[in-house]
Design a protein around this motif. Structure first.
Motif, mmCIF file in Angstrom:
data_model
loop_
_atom_site.group_PDB
_atom_site.id
_atom_site.type_symbol
_atom_site.label_atom_id
_atom_site.label_comp_id
_atom_site.label_asym_id
_atom_site.label_seq_id
_atom_site.Cartn_x
_atom_site.Cartn_y
_atom_site.Cartn_z
ATOM 1 N N VAL A 60 0.969 -1.531 -0.093
ATOM 2 C CA VAL A 60 -0.369 0.074 0.658
ATOM 3 C C VAL A 60 1.147 1.291 0.333
ATOM 4 O O VAL A 60 2.355 0.995 0.563
ATOM 5 N N THR A 61 0.246 2.615 -0.582
ATOM 6 C CA THR A 61 1.049 2.907 -1.019
ATOM 7 C C THR A 61 0.234 4.788 -0.345
ATOM 8 O O THR A 61 -0.820 4.220 -0.913
ATOM 9 N N GLY A 62 1.352 5.727 -0.236
ATOM 10 C CA GLY A 62 -1.082 6.385 -0.103
ATOM 11 C C GLY A 62 0.491 8.062 0.527
ATOM 12 O O GLY A 62 1.061 8.141 1.051
ATOM 13 N N ARG A 63 -0.766 8.557 1.174
ATOM 14 C CA ARG A 63 -0.648 9.870 2.103
ATOM 15 C C ARG A 63 -1.661 10.294 2.834
ATOM 16 O O ARG A 63 -2.918 10.265 1.891
ATOM 17 N N LEU A 64 -1.729 11.119 3.978
ATOM 18 C CA LEU A 64 -3.053 11.910 4.376
ATOM 19 C C LEU A 64 -2.730 13.535 3.944
ATOM 20 O O LEU A 64 -1.539 14.426 4.451
ATOM 21 N N THR A 65 -3.678 13.856 3.341
ATOM 22 C CA THR A 65 -3.841 15.428 3.241
ATOM 23 C C THR A 65 -4.401 16.068 4.081
ATOM 24 O O THR A 65 -4.582 15.884 5.228
ATOM 25 N N ARG A 66 -4.208 17.402 3.769
ATOM 26 C CA ARG A 66 -3.924 18.309 4.834
ATOM 27 C C ARG A 66 -4.999 18.237 5.836
ATOM 28 O O ARG A 66 -5.514 18.793 6.545
ATOM 29 N N PHE A 67 -6.951 17.927 4.913
ATOM 30 C CA PHE A 67 -8.070 18.652 5.385
ATOM 31 C C PHE A 67 -7.962 16.317 6.126
ATOM 32 O O PHE A 67 -9.235 16.818 5.975
ATOM 33 N N GLY A 68 -7.097 15.853 6.246
ATOM 34 C CA GLY A 68 -7.316 14.870 6.885
ATOM 35 C C GLY A 68 -8.134 13.682 5.820
ATOM 36 O O GLY A 68 -8.290 12.261 6.855
ATOM 37 N N THR A 69 -8.003 13.549 4.979
ATOM 38 C CA THR A 69 -8.703 12.280 3.672
ATOM 39 C C THR A 69 -6.747 12.171 3.463
ATOM 40 O O THR A 69 -5.920 11.721 3.448
ATOM 41 N N LEU A 70 -7.009 9.958 3.647
ATOM 42 C CA LEU A 70 -6.286 9.126 3.934
ATOM 43 C C LEU A 70 -6.320 8.598 2.089
ATOM 44 O O LEU A 70 -7.526 8.326 1.782
ATOM 45 N N VAL A 71 -5.716 9.116 1.621
ATOM 46 C CA VAL A 71 -5.225 9.101 -0.337
ATOM 47 C C VAL A 71 -4.391 7.316 -0.077
ATOM 48 O O VAL A 71 -3.193 7.129 -0.275
ATOM 49 N N LEU A 72 -4.895 6.076 -0.205
ATOM 50 C CA LEU A 72 -4.462 4.784 -0.181
ATOM 51 C C LEU A 72 -4.307 4.787 -1.740
ATOM 52 O O LEU A 72 -5.410 4.970 -2.432
ATOM 53 N N THR A 73 -3.501 4.102 -2.256
ATOM 54 C CA THR A 73 -3.507 3.835 -3.349
ATOM 55 C C THR A 73 -3.543 1.615 -2.932
ATOM 56 O O THR A 73 -2.093 1.432 -2.529
ATOM 57 N N ILE A 74 -4.158 0.413 -3.799
ATOM 58 C CA ILE A 74 -4.521 -0.485 -3.432
ATOM 59 C C ILE A 74 -4.847 -1.490 -4.463
ATOM 60 O O ILE A 74 -4.758 -0.901 -5.257
ATOM 61 N N ASP A 75 -3.163 -2.264 -4.789
ATOM 62 C CA ASP A 75 -3.368 -2.960 -6.843
ATOM 63 C C ASP A 75 -3.881 -1.856 -7.547
ATOM 64 O O ASP A 75 -4.434 -1.931 -8.105
ATOM 65 N N GLY A 76 -3.522 -0.343 -7.812
ATOM 66 C CA GLY A 76 -3.718 0.240 -8.716
ATOM 67 C C GLY A 76 -4.926 1.344 -8.634
ATOM 68 O O GLY A 76 -4.946 2.109 -9.093
ATOM 69 N N ARG A 77 -5.387 1.146 -8.175
ATOM 70 C CA ARG A 77 -6.783 1.568 -7.778
ATOM 71 C C ARG A 77 -6.733 2.839 -6.537
ATOM 72 O O ARG A 77 -5.979 1.891 -5.309
ATOM 73 N N ARG A 78 -6.980 3.565 -6.935
ATOM 74 C CA ARG A 78 -7.142 4.925 -5.688
ATOM 75 C C ARG A 78 -8.019 4.830 -4.580
ATOM 76 O O ARG A 78 -9.391 4.994 -4.920
ATOM 77 N N HIS A 79 -7.763 4.955 -3.505
ATOM 78 C CA HIS A 79 -9.022 5.026 -2.622
ATOM 79 C C HIS A 79 -9.456 6.225 -1.086
ATOM 80 O O HIS A 79 -7.673 6.020 -0.738
ATOM 81 N N LEU A 136 -1.042 2.153 9.742
ATOM 82 C CA LEU A 136 -1.137 1.711 8.460
ATOM 83 C C LEU A 136 0.792 2.062 8.579
ATOM 84 O O LEU A 136 1.510 0.939 7.542
ATOM 85 N N ALA A 137 1.319 2.929 8.378
ATOM 86 C CA ALA A 137 2.477 3.349 8.690
ATOM 87 C C ALA A 137 2.971 2.571 9.493
ATOM 88 O O ALA A 137 4.692 1.672 8.653
ATOM 89 N N ALA A 138 2.745 1.616 10.317
ATOM 90 C CA ALA A 138 3.399 0.974 11.431
ATOM 91 C C ALA A 138 3.909 -0.114 10.388
ATOM 92 O O ALA A 138 4.740 -1.335 11.041
ATOM 93 N N ALA A 139 2.164 -0.270 10.221
ATOM 94 C CA ALA A 139 2.546 -2.246 9.648
ATOM 95 C C ALA A 139 3.325 -2.101 7.911
ATOM 96 O O ALA A 139 3.148 -3.292 8.195
ATOM 97 N N GLY A 140 3.760 -1.270 7.654
ATOM 98 C CA GLY A 140 4.777 -1.636 6.474
ATOM 99 C C GLY A 140 3.757 -0.603 5.072
ATOM 100 O O GLY A 140 4.929 -0.851 3.934
ATOM 101 N N ALA A 141 3.270 -0.111 5.671
ATOM 102 C CA ALA A 141 2.619 0.593 4.569
ATOM 103 C C ALA A 141 3.576 1.903 3.509
ATOM 104 O O ALA A 141 4.409 2.572 4.912
ATOM 105 N N ARG A 142 3.934 2.796 2.884
ATOM 106 C CA ARG A 142 4.744 3.548 2.605
ATOM 107 C C ARG A 142 4.060 4.609 2.237
ATOM 108 O O ARG A 142 3.032 4.936 1.700
ATOM 109 N N LEU A 143 3.645 5.458 3.203
ATOM 110 C CA LEU A 143 2.515 6.220 3.829
ATOM 111 C C LEU A 143 3.849 7.816 3.607
ATOM 112 O O LEU A 143 4.618 7.586 4.120
#
Length: 144
Positions: A60-79, A136-143
């Protein structure tokens, strides 16, 4: 839900209900999802407990926006995951609530309380997503 016994981790994971913002503009398309994080497994399930995603957190890759949305990319799909739904959003299903209760979801981490503005305007949703970001970061996601 983490304890150390003789130096061995007994982390059993964490579960919670957040909202998957499938549309930026249509609140009815902001759906509750049950997220379960276990060692080596991130499982996201919809209102009927159908699998939205089930992957190793390291994928899993992703980022946390300044508005508190956690945007994750999982299997090429954005969530885009948010801490609470819109007024038009469906409520979590009975099945999701039961599965959450059965999972024995963990308490929010101490940092998940949030500031006064987040509590007042957003019901603590941004703090909830910061907590998920940290887990998620502690579990190994690249955030970021």
């Amino acid at each position: 839900m983490h304890a150390m016994i003789g130096g061995m981790s007994t982390d059993t994971g964490h579960s919670g209900i957040v909202h998957w913002r499938r549309s930026l503009w249509n609140g009815a398309r902001c759906e509750p999802v049950l997220v379960t994080l276990r060692p080596g497994s991130l499982h996201v399930r919809d209102r009927s407990l159908g699998t939205v995603a089930h992957v190793d957190p390291h994928a899993v890759t992703g980022r946390l926006t300044r508005f508190g949305t956690l945007v994750l990319t999982i299997d090429g799909r954005r969530h885009a995951l948010v801490g609470r739904g819109a007024s038009l959003s469906p409520a979590p299903s009975t099945e999701q609530r039961q599965a959450l209760e059965d999972a024995g979801h963990g308490a929010a981490s101490p940092g998940a309380v949030g500031g006064a503005v987040d509590q007042l305007l957003n019901g603590g949703a941004a703090a909830l997503m910061r907590d998920w970001h940290a887990r998620l970061a502690a579990a190994g996601a690249r955030l970021t």
